[in-house]
Design an enzyme around this catalytic site. Structure first.
Site, PDB file in Angstrom:
ATOM      1  N   LEU A  50     -57.428  13.552  -4.720  1.00  0.00           N
ATOM      2  CA  LEU A  50     -58.072  12.456  -3.968  1.00  0.00           C
ATOM      3  C   LEU A  50     -58.397  12.867  -2.544  1.00  0.00           C
ATOM      4  O   LEU A  50     -59.343  12.355  -1.937  1.00  0.00           O
ATOM      5  CB  LEU A  50     -57.148  11.236  -3.948  1.00  0.00           C
ATOM      6  N   GLY A  70     -54.821   5.977  -8.421  1.00  0.00           N
ATOM      7  CA  GLY A  70     -54.220   7.241  -7.994  1.00  0.00           C
ATOM      8  C   GLY A  70     -53.635   7.178  -6.594  1.00  0.00           C
ATOM      9  O   GLY A  70     -54.098   6.419  -5.746  1.00  0.00           O
ATOM     10  N   GLY A  71     -52.628   7.991  -6.359  1.00  0.00           N
ATOM     11  CA  GLY A  71     -52.013   8.079  -5.027  1.00  0.00           C
ATOM     12  C   GLY A  71     -50.511   8.021  -5.118  1.00  0.00           C
ATOM     13  O   GLY A  71     -49.927   8.047  -6.199  1.00  0.00           O
ATOM     14  N   TYR A 134     -45.955   3.119   2.833  1.00  0.00           N
ATOM     15  CA  TYR A 134     -46.680   2.906   1.577  1.00  0.00           C
ATOM     16  C   TYR A 134     -47.405   1.545   1.594  1.00  0.00           C
ATOM     17  O   TYR A 134     -48.595   1.453   1.259  1.00  0.00           O
ATOM     18  CB  TYR A 134     -45.668   2.992   0.421  1.00  0.00           C
TER      19      TYR A 134
HETATM   20  P1  NAI Z   1     -47.497   6.747 -10.466  1.00  0.00           P
HETATM   21  O1  NAI Z   1     -46.867   7.351  -9.281  1.00  0.00           O
HETATM   22  O2  NAI Z   1     -46.783   6.801 -11.769  1.00  0.00           O
HETATM   23  O3  NAI Z   1     -48.941   7.388 -10.675  1.00  0.00           O
HETATM   24  C1  NAI Z   1     -49.799   7.730  -9.613  1.00  0.00           C
HETATM   25  C2  NAI Z   1     -50.653   8.896 -10.053  1.00  0.00           C
HETATM   26  O4  NAI Z   1     -51.460   9.278  -8.940  1.00  0.00           O
HETATM   27  C3  NAI Z   1     -49.837  10.138 -10.458  1.00  0.00           C
HETATM   28  O5  NAI Z   1     -50.154  10.520 -11.781  1.00  0.00           O
HETATM   29  C4  NAI Z   1     -50.204  11.185  -9.440  1.00  0.00           C
HETATM   30  O6  NAI Z   1     -50.321  12.489  -9.983  1.00  0.00           O
HETATM   31  C5  NAI Z   1     -51.551  10.682  -8.948  1.00  0.00           C
HETATM   32  N1  NAI Z   1     -51.807  11.190  -7.595  1.00  0.00           N
HETATM   33  C6  NAI Z   1     -50.964  11.211  -6.537  1.00  0.00           C
HETATM   34  N2  NAI Z   1     -51.536  11.836  -5.495  1.00  0.00           N
HETATM   35  C7  NAI Z   1     -52.765  12.208  -5.911  1.00  0.00           C
HETATM   36  C8  NAI Z   1     -53.822  12.920  -5.285  1.00  0.00           C
HETATM   37  N3  NAI Z   1     -53.734  13.359  -4.033  1.00  0.00           N
HETATM   38  N4  NAI Z   1     -54.943  13.135  -6.007  1.00  0.00           N
HETATM   39  C9  NAI Z   1     -55.049  12.709  -7.292  1.00  0.00           C
HETATM   40  N5  NAI Z   1     -54.080  12.043  -7.938  1.00  0.00           N
HETATM   41  C10 NAI Z   1     -52.938  11.802  -7.253  1.00  0.00           C
HETATM   42  O7  NAI Z   1     -47.856   5.245 -10.084  1.00  0.00           O
HETATM   43  P2  NAI Z   1     -48.046   4.017 -11.073  1.00  0.00           P
HETATM   44  O8  NAI Z   1     -46.762   3.332 -11.221  1.00  0.00           O
HETATM   45  O9  NAI Z   1     -48.775   4.450 -12.270  1.00  0.00           O
HETATM   46  O10 NAI Z   1     -48.975   3.071 -10.186  1.00  0.00           O
HETATM   47  C11 NAI Z   1     -50.382   3.164 -10.227  1.00  0.00           C
HETATM   48  C12 NAI Z   1     -50.954   2.493  -8.989  1.00  0.00           C
HETATM   49  O11 NAI Z   1     -50.573   1.128  -8.964  1.00  0.00           O
HETATM   50  C13 NAI Z   1     -50.483   3.096  -7.681  1.00  0.00           C
HETATM   51  O12 NAI Z   1     -51.555   3.078  -6.767  1.00  0.00           O
HETATM   52  C14 NAI Z   1     -49.398   2.162  -7.232  1.00  0.00           C
HETATM   53  O13 NAI Z   1     -49.278   2.166  -5.819  1.00  0.00           O
HETATM   54  C15 NAI Z   1     -49.902   0.832  -7.761  1.00  0.00           C
HETATM   55  N6  NAI Z   1     -48.824  -0.082  -8.026  1.00  0.00           N
HETATM   56  C16 NAI Z   1     -47.997   0.147  -9.101  1.00  0.00           C
HETATM   57  C17 NAI Z   1     -46.970  -0.736  -9.388  1.00  0.00           C
HETATM   58  C18 NAI Z   1     -46.113  -0.562 -10.591  1.00  0.00           C
HETATM   59  O14 NAI Z   1     -45.385  -1.478 -10.953  1.00  0.00           O
HETATM   60  N7  NAI Z   1     -46.149   0.591 -11.260  1.00  0.00           N
HETATM   61  C19 NAI Z   1     -46.704  -1.895  -8.524  1.00  0.00           C
HETATM   62  C20 NAI Z   1     -47.625  -2.031  -7.413  1.00  0.00           C
HETATM   63  C21 NAI Z   1     -48.646  -1.160  -7.201  1.00  0.00           C
HETATM   64  C1  15L Z   2     -44.771  -0.735  -6.180  1.00  0.00           C
HETATM   65  O1  15L Z   2     -45.715  -0.860  -5.405  1.00  0.00           O
HETATM   66  C2  15L Z   2     -44.445   0.574  -6.794  1.00  0.00           C
HETATM   67  O2  15L Z   2     -45.612   1.344  -7.044  1.00  0.00           O
HETATM   68  C3  15L Z   2     -43.655   0.430  -8.067  1.00  0.00           C
HETATM   69  O3  15L Z   2     -43.128   1.705  -8.406  1.00  0.00           O
HETATM   70  C4  15L Z   2     -42.515  -0.585  -7.907  1.00  0.00           C
HETATM   71  O4  15L Z   2     -41.596  -0.102  -6.993  1.00  0.00           O
HETATM   72  C5  15L Z   2     -43.100  -1.912  -7.466  1.00  0.00           C
HETATM   73  O5  15L Z   2     -43.908  -1.776  -6.318  1.00  0.00           O
HETATM   74  C6  15L Z   2     -42.012  -2.964  -7.151  1.00  0.00           C
HETATM   75  O6  15L Z   2     -42.064  -3.587  -6.103  1.00  0.00           O
HETATM   76  O7  15L Z   2     -41.171  -3.182  -8.026  1.00  0.00           O
END
Ligand code: NAI
Ligand code: 15L
Length: 270
Positions: A50, A70-71, A134
């Protein structure tokens, strides 16, 4: 929407979406820094950092809509957040503008507003109160989305996601749980609903203990199917195993608020 790009394809949410969005659009492009371990032969995957504007430009050329997951998804040192979430998010919106992408759905987070106490009910007009670097990056992404929507005509939906999981994991998550299928509903509203200009929706299921007014999502037809209260006993049992966290338990953002906290709890915002 013919061609949709999803960033963050190798992450936890990306892995779920690769199953749940299958067949939803004629072409779906998946991207990430790393290749998903279970990538299927019929999935289109393009690796890109990214933070690299040229790589992101190539991945975005020719797409109609973007789901930007992503991120960095947790609290990390500033340099990491800056590169992946601030510079990375800018690169995505800027390439989207240059290539005439119609819509972006941005994965924001409850941590953009984590420093509201749990006793407050908040809507999408309430000022941000990030609980972490974050969370600041998510508030930045929401602001960037607003700029590209109002200045450049992109249709942007920011999802302030609570926690995506098969069921709520503890007491806090009873208030913020998002069933994966409900996330798909919100994403599809963002990509397809004719009235989207710029919207913030809360990414939460039908949670009796919820803290958020999600009227904007409901106005756009959102009908969540997940009911966190049905999982109450297991979530409360898991909560009972957690160490005490008076600051985290007071605020919506939980441990993201108590992490590195050295403020005066009595002066903390209410
Ligand atoms: P995750 O950490 O499992 O996946 C994020 C992906 O982004 C990873 O596969 C990583 O390789 C990729 N990534 C990181 N840096 C990168 C870069 N510089 N270039 C390209 N790819 C990159 O996160 P998850 O849980 O799948 O969450 C997805 C999105 O949703 C995130 O933006 C997160 O902040 C947001 N989110 C997720 C929540 C949850 O419950 N899982 C809650 C709130 C927000
Ligand atoms: C987020 O934003 C994170 O990406 C996820 O891993 C959880 O920590 C979630 O919030 C949460 O608040 O439970």
């Amino acid at each position: 929407m013919r061609t949709v790009l999803v960033t963050g394809a190798a992450g936890g949410v990306g892995a779920r979406l690769r199953k749940l969005l299958k067949g939803a659009y004629p072409q779906i492009r998946w991207s990430d820094l790393r290749v998903p371990s279970d990538l299927a032969r019929d999935e289109t995957f393009l690796p890109a950092d990214l933070a690299d504007p040229e790589a992101i430009d190539k991945v975005i050329a020719g797409v109609d809509g973007i789901v930007h997951l992503g991120g960095i998804s947790i609290e990390r040192p500033w340099e990491e957040i800056l590169s992946a979430n601030i510079v990375g998010c800018y690169n995505v919106f800027e390439a989207a503008r240059r290539h005439g992408v119609k819509r972006v759905v941005f994965a924001s987070s409850n941590h953009a507003v984590g420093f509201y106490p749990r006793r407050r009910r908040i809507g999408v007009e309430t000022p941000v109160r990030p609980d972490s670097r974050y969370g600041v990056s998510k508030a930045f992404g929401e602001a960037l989305g607003a700029l590209y929507a109002h200045k450049h005509g992109l249709r942007v939906t920011c999802l302030r996601i609570g926690n995506v999981a098969d069921e709520p994991l503890d007491q806090r998550r009873l208030s913020i749980w998002l069933k994966p299928e409900d996330l798909v509903q919100l994403i599809r509203i963002g990509l397809d609903h004719p009235d989207i200009r710029y919207e913030i929706f809360y990414g939460a299921s039908d949670n009796e203990r919820g803290w958020w007014d999600n009227a904007a999502a409901f106005r756009h037809g959102y009908r969540p199917s997940g009911r966190s209260e049905s999982h109450r006993d297991r979530a409360l049992a898991a909560h009972a195993e957690l160490p005490p966290d008076p600051v985290g338990d007071w605020y919506q953002g939980g441990p993201f608020c108590s992490d590195e906290f050295d403020g005066d709890p009595d002066l903390a915002p209410i």
